[in-house]
Design an enzyme around this catalytic site. Structure first.
Site, short mmCIF file in Angstrom:
data_model
loop_
_atom_site.label_atom_id
_atom_site.label_comp_id
_atom_site.label_asym_id
_atom_site.label_seq_id
_atom_site.Cartn_x
_atom_site.Cartn_y
_atom_site.Cartn_z
N ARG A 1 -9.94 0.53 8.44
CA ARG A 1 -9.55 -0.83 8.79
C ARG A 1 -10.67 -1.58 9.49
NH1 ARG A 1 -3.63 0.34 9.01
NH2 ARG A 1 -2.50 -1.58 9.37
N ARG B 1 -0.96 -9.22 13.51
CA ARG B 1 -1.51 -8.22 12.59
C ARG B 1 -2.30 -8.90 11.47
NH1 ARG B 1 3.89 -5.61 11.27
NH2 ARG B 1 2.82 -4.30 9.77
N ARG C 1 11.37 -1.40 11.86
CA ARG C 1 10.03 -1.15 12.42
C ARG C 1 9.73 -2.19 13.47
NH1 ARG C 1 4.77 0.12 8.69
NH2 ARG C 1 3.69 -1.09 10.27
N LYS D 1 0.82 -1.22 0.00
CA LYS D 1 0.00 0.00 0.00
C LYS D 1 0.85 1.26 0.00
CE LYS D 1 -2.34 -1.01 3.84
NZ LYS D 1 -1.81 -2.34 4.21
N ARG E 1 11.35 -6.16 5.58
CA ARG E 1 11.19 -4.74 5.93
C ARG E 1 11.66 -4.50 7.37
NH1 ARG E 1 5.34 -2.01 5.49
NH2 ARG E 1 5.07 -2.90 7.55
P1 AMP Z 1 0.38 0.42 9.24
O1 AMP Z 1 1.58 1.28 9.11
O2 AMP Z 1 -0.78 0.89 8.38
O3 AMP Z 1 0.66 -1.05 9.03
O4 AMP Z 1 -0.15 0.56 10.74
C1 AMP Z 1 0.66 0.19 11.85
C2 AMP Z 1 -0.21 0.06 13.10
O5 AMP Z 1 -0.84 1.31 13.39
C3 AMP Z 1 -1.36 -0.94 13.02
O6 AMP Z 1 -0.94 -2.27 13.29
C4 AMP Z 1 -2.30 -0.39 14.09
O7 AMP Z 1 -1.84 -0.71 15.39
C5 AMP Z 1 -2.16 1.12 13.91
N1 AMP Z 1 -3.12 1.64 12.92
C6 AMP Z 1 -2.81 2.20 11.71
N2 AMP Z 1 -3.92 2.56 11.05
C7 AMP Z 1 -4.97 2.21 11.85
C8 AMP Z 1 -6.38 2.29 11.72
N3 AMP Z 1 -6.95 2.78 10.62
N4 AMP Z 1 -7.14 1.83 12.74
C9 AMP Z 1 -6.59 1.34 13.87
N5 AMP Z 1 -5.27 1.21 14.05
C10 AMP Z 1 -4.45 1.64 13.06
#
Ligand code: AMP
Length: 190
Positions: A89, A145, A134, A14, A128
């Site tokens: 999400r 996740r 990260r 993404k 990654r």
């Molecule tokens: P990402 O970078 O999109 O993979 O997000 C990393 C983490 O941030 C996720 O595993 C969640 O803990 C939190 N997070 C990001 N976007 C959301 C969302 N839309 N709703 C809830 N938690 C989020």
């Protein structure tokens, strides 16, 4: 206004594809994960709350994310549109986004579902983790996740199909081919 939801499991590409779409269409990129990581880095209250959830591979409560997104949207000036990356999400977030955009006389133009097989997602995320450091890209948290993705996020596929906004993209293969498929889909709704 071009409002694109880029969707897919963690590691589906993404972020990478969003950067390419931003460069081509000149729209804004909102990644809720990036916003949260910036809050953590800056040591804000929101960041402190977010860290606990992120490290556990769990989603933050919908109200946190929706309020954060509303203020990010309000901060955009003269925008040609937005690519929403990592949001929505949950179904509650998708409903909130629909309402938020409607209040601004806008709507989602298309939802792009980047589909990638599970073993490939794990390989990409572990790599990654090694490269970017990260904290949530370790095997245990990645598994959590992915479970959260299947239980809380994947139901959005049917939700967006009902809204007639769903577009499947094969997220496995050459970057250029994937970007090409995405641009073809966007050009049809532009
Ligand atoms: P990402 O970078 O999109 O993979 O997000 C990393 C983490 O941030 C996720 O595993 C969640 O803990 C939190 N997070 C990001 N976007 C959301 C969302 N839309 N709703 C809830 N938690 C989020």
């Amino acid at each position: 206004m071009l409002n694109i939801v880029i969707f897919g499991a963690p590691g589906s590409g993404k972020g990478t594809q969003s950067e390419r779409i931003v460069a081509k269409y000149g729209i804004n990129h909102i990644s809720t994960g990036d916003v949260l990581r910036a809050e953590i880095k800056n040591g804000t209250e929101l960041g402190k709350t977010a860290k606990g959830y992120i490290d556990q591979g769990q989603l933050l409560p919908d109200n946190f994310i929706v309020d954060m997104l509303a203020s990010t949207l309000d901060g955009l000036k003269d925008s040609k549109g937005v690519i929403f990356d990592g949001f929505p999400r949950t179904i509650a977030q998708a409903e909130a986004l629909k309402k938020m955009l409607a209040e601004r006389n806008q709507s989602v133009s298309i939802m792009l579902d980047l589909e990638v097989p599970e073993d490939e997602l794990m390989t990409r995320l572990l790599l990654r983790g090694q490269q970017s450091g990260r904290a949530d890209d370790n095997e245990e948290t990645i598994r959590k996740r992915l479970t959260v993705y299947h239980s809380q996020t994947a139901p959005l596929i049917d939700w967006y199909k009902q809204e007639e906004l769903y577009c499947h993209i094969n997220g496995l293969g050459e970057l250029e081919r994937i970007t090409g498929d995405i641009c073809e889909a966007i050009d049809k709704v532009k």
